[in-house]
Enzyme design. Structure first.
Site, PDB file in Angstrom:
ATOM      1  NE  ARG A 162       1.592  12.201   0.158  1.00 11.82           N
ATOM      2  CZ  ARG A 162       2.284  12.912   1.050  1.00 11.82           C
ATOM      3  NH1 ARG A 162       1.842  13.017   2.310  1.00 11.82           N
ATOM      4  NH2 ARG A 162       3.395  13.514   0.697  1.00 11.82           N
ATOM      5  CG  LEU A 163      -5.511  14.492  -4.352  1.00 13.38           C
ATOM      6  CD1 LEU A 163      -6.955  14.305  -4.764  1.00 13.38           C
ATOM      7  CD2 LEU A 163      -4.560  14.069  -5.473  1.00 13.38           C
TER       8      LEU A 163
END
Length: 198
Positions: A175-176
């Site tokens: 989720r970066l």
């Protein structure tokens, strides 16, 4: 990792749109269109993008529909494209204006005849007694406008959203994600670009 290689968000959108068009199985031009009424209450629905250039993003609708009424009262909207196949999203927001009659006529005349007849038959967003009532309205419009010359209804046209913000989102591991937002105060000004936290 994604880094924009241009200061022109329309060029970047065009590239992403073409790439999505090669991998999306259905409607790569599908987008959520969000509007709000006079009290600020939002509503959203999926529409199809019909044109875009450096002046904005164009979609068509019945002006008497819920979105048409809301855009007339509050001429500002937001769009969201989600291309799952390439794990990308683009968000767009800005003021909207109606397209010119010539542009609307050209697009309306490019539609299949059945869709043009349907524009006359549908009182979009208003209560409908039953399916038979709709089909009776289609039959009536079909008889009223025989042949290929089906004129555009006066209440049916297009809207052009001229963006003041365009945000590009690329999925990242854990989720970066990579997020970049292009903003400007008015059309014609240079774009400011910011990287955003995911």
């Amino acid at each position: 990792m994604f880094e924009p290689d241009t200061d022109n968000p329309f060029a970047l959108f065009d590239r992403w749109y073409r790439e999505a068009s090669e991998s999306e199985t259905n409607d790569p031009n599908a987008m959520t269109v969000a509007t709000a009424d006079a009290d600020g209450r939002p509503s959203a629905r999926i529409l199809l993008l019909k044109d875009f250039d450096e002046h904005g993003f164009v979609f068509y609708s019945n002006f008497e529909s819920q979105k048409g009424r809301e855009l007339t009262i509050n001429p500002f909207a937001a769009l969201c494209f989600h291309w799952k196949s390439v794990r990308r999203q683009v968000r767009v927001s800005g003021p909207v204006v109606r397209v010119g009659d010539g542009e609307a006529d050209a697009y309306f005349n490019s539609r299949p005849r059945g869709s043009r007849v349907g524009a006359w038959a549908s009182q979009q967003s208003r209560p409908l007694a039953d399916r038979d009532s709709l089909m009776a309205a289609v039959e009536k419009a079909d008889k009223e406008y025989p042949g290929e010359n089906v004129p555009r209804p006066p209440y049916w046209s297009g809207w052009r959203l001229t963006p003041l913000a365009i945000e590009f989102w690329q999925d990242g591991e854990f989720r970066l994600h990579d997020r970049f937002r292009f903003t400007r105060a008015v059309e014609g000004e240079p774009w400011k670009v910011d990287r955003l936290f995911p």
